[in-house]
Design an enzyme around this catalytic site. Structure first.
Site, PDB file in Angstrom:
ATOM      1  N   ARG A   4      52.692  39.340  38.583  1.00  0.00           N
ATOM      2  CA  ARG A   4      53.269  40.282  39.235  1.00  0.00           C
ATOM      3  C   ARG A   4      52.546  40.498  40.464  1.00  0.00           C
ATOM      4  NH1 ARG A   4      53.399  45.490  36.744  1.00  0.00           N
ATOM      5  NH2 ARG A   4      52.266  44.752  35.027  1.00  0.00           N
ATOM      6  N   ASP A  59      55.458  42.053  29.609  1.00  0.00           N
ATOM      7  CA  ASP A  59      56.115  43.067  30.010  1.00  0.00           C
ATOM      8  C   ASP A  59      57.661  43.072  29.404  1.00  0.00           C
ATOM      9  OD1 ASP A  59      54.012  43.929  31.463  1.00  0.00           O
ATOM     10  OD2 ASP A  59      54.679  43.007  33.142  1.00  0.00           O
ATOM     11  N   TYR A 119      53.521  29.879  33.216  1.00  0.00           N
ATOM     12  CA  TYR A 119      54.432  30.895  33.492  1.00  0.00           C
ATOM     13  C   TYR A 119      55.406  30.018  34.398  1.00  0.00           C
ATOM     14  CZ  TYR A 119      51.685  34.447  31.636  1.00  0.00           C
ATOM     15  OH  TYR A 119      50.961  35.502  30.800  1.00  0.00           O
ATOM     16  N   ASP A 154      57.268  44.446  40.460  1.00  0.00           N
ATOM     17  CA  ASP A 154      58.392  43.664  40.108  1.00  0.00           C
ATOM     18  C   ASP A 154      59.650  44.302  40.804  1.00  0.00           C
ATOM     19  OD1 ASP A 154      58.960  45.803  38.303  1.00  0.00           O
ATOM     20  OD2 ASP A 154      58.155  44.357  36.642  1.00  0.00           O
TER      21      ASP A 154
END
Length: 308
Positions: A181, A39, A67, A81
């Site tokens: 997310r 993103d 991540y 988010d």
């Protein structure tokens, strides 16, 4: 022509497509592809395949990813988010957060998300449904039913708990197709206070790590100094764990054309005596890497998987 993989560090503000376009301009080469969408608000490892290596894009997308994400508790947004609009919030007291953000309580609730499971993609995502990106439908104000996808969360580690700002930092190891997310949102639901992802950093994709990645400005400087060879990973190195077969003569001609190569034509004792059905090999013609082949026990021969 450049053929290989560059471990790119995508910065915040770029879409994955933006990063491809920028790298295309830097390299002055049109054939460039990325290995998994990040993103615009996310950053980190995004390997780019250049030239003949674009055939690797799908393969590298399938790799395990890692991540670091920061979760903001107390809110839910339409994008899952903090870039989205708040659609729900919880106004819990400081005491509630002190009680519920304890290490033990967080571990207990987060542990349930480890393992293979089904996850519903968010509306604001690049996933296609009936030929259209979900985020395009979301921008039109449409919300459609999404088919849950199977994912695997290999591990979640809590690295920081910030009660004052109501934030939790987690490290996640997961499979392809996992939306962090959505994981943050689901953890917020499990805690009973809602949550949205505040930031996301991808630290690993397969064998590509954050510490060995390069920002686009750095790559541009490297190109200007004629040092690009220092950071381009050759295609054959992606398959370094596979055994190699080197042929010549008539077998070399077959290899150049993607033809079947009989086991008896391979003059390598270790290969002839220990080959397994379905085993993959790096194929060379007189020392030059050409393709990936798989062994077929029924045919007693090697068949092409991917030609480079």
């Amino acid at each position: 022509m450049i053929n290989g993989v560059i471990n790119v560090y995508k910065e915040v503000g770029y879409t994955s497509r933006d990063a491809v376009t920028r790298l295309t301009g830097i390299l002055r080469q049109r054939k460039v592809g990325h290995t998994g969408t990040l993103d615009p608000a996310a950053e980190g490892v995004l390997p780019m395949c250049v030239g003949k290596a674009t055939k690797l894009c799908e393969l590298l997308t399938d790799h395990r990813k890692e991540y670091v994400a920061v979760m903001k508790l107390g809110i839910a947004t339409d994008t899952e988010d903090i870039t989205g609009e708040i659609v729900e919030s919880t106004d819990y007291s400081e005491e509630w957060y002190i009680d519920n953000m304890s290490d033990d309580n967080l571990k207990k609730n987060i542990s349930r998300f480890i393992g293979t499971q089904f996850q519903t993609p968010p509306m604001y995502s690049a996933k296609r449904v009936n030929g259209k990106r979900l985020y395009e439908l979301a921008r039109e104000g449409k919300v459609i039913e999404r088919k849950p996808c199977e994912i695997t969360i290999y591990g979640i580690k809590i690295t920081n708990i910030d009660i004052t700002n109501r934030e939790i930092t987690i490290k996640v190891a997961c499979s392809k197709g996992t939306y962090i997310r959505t994981l943050c949102k689901d953890i917020g639901e499990a805690l009973g206070c809602k949550a949205a992802m505040k930031s996301l950093l991808r630290t690993r994709t397969g064998d590509f790590y954050l510490e060995n990645s390069y920002k686009l400005d750095e790559i541009e400087k490297i190109v200007s100094e004629n040092r690009l060879d220092e950071i381009v990973i050759p295609i054959e190195d992606i398959f370094k764990d596979l055994k190699s077969i080197d042929v010549s003569g008539y077998s070399g001609i077959l290899l150049e054309n993607g033809g079947i190569i009989k086991l008896e034509a391979v003059n390598q004792t270790d290969i002839m005596n220990g080959v397994r059905d379905g085993e993959k090999f790096r194929m060379y013609n007189n020392g030059e890497f050409k393709a990936i082949y798989s062994y077929n026990e029924m045919l007693k021969a090697f068949k092409i998987d991917k030609m480079f």
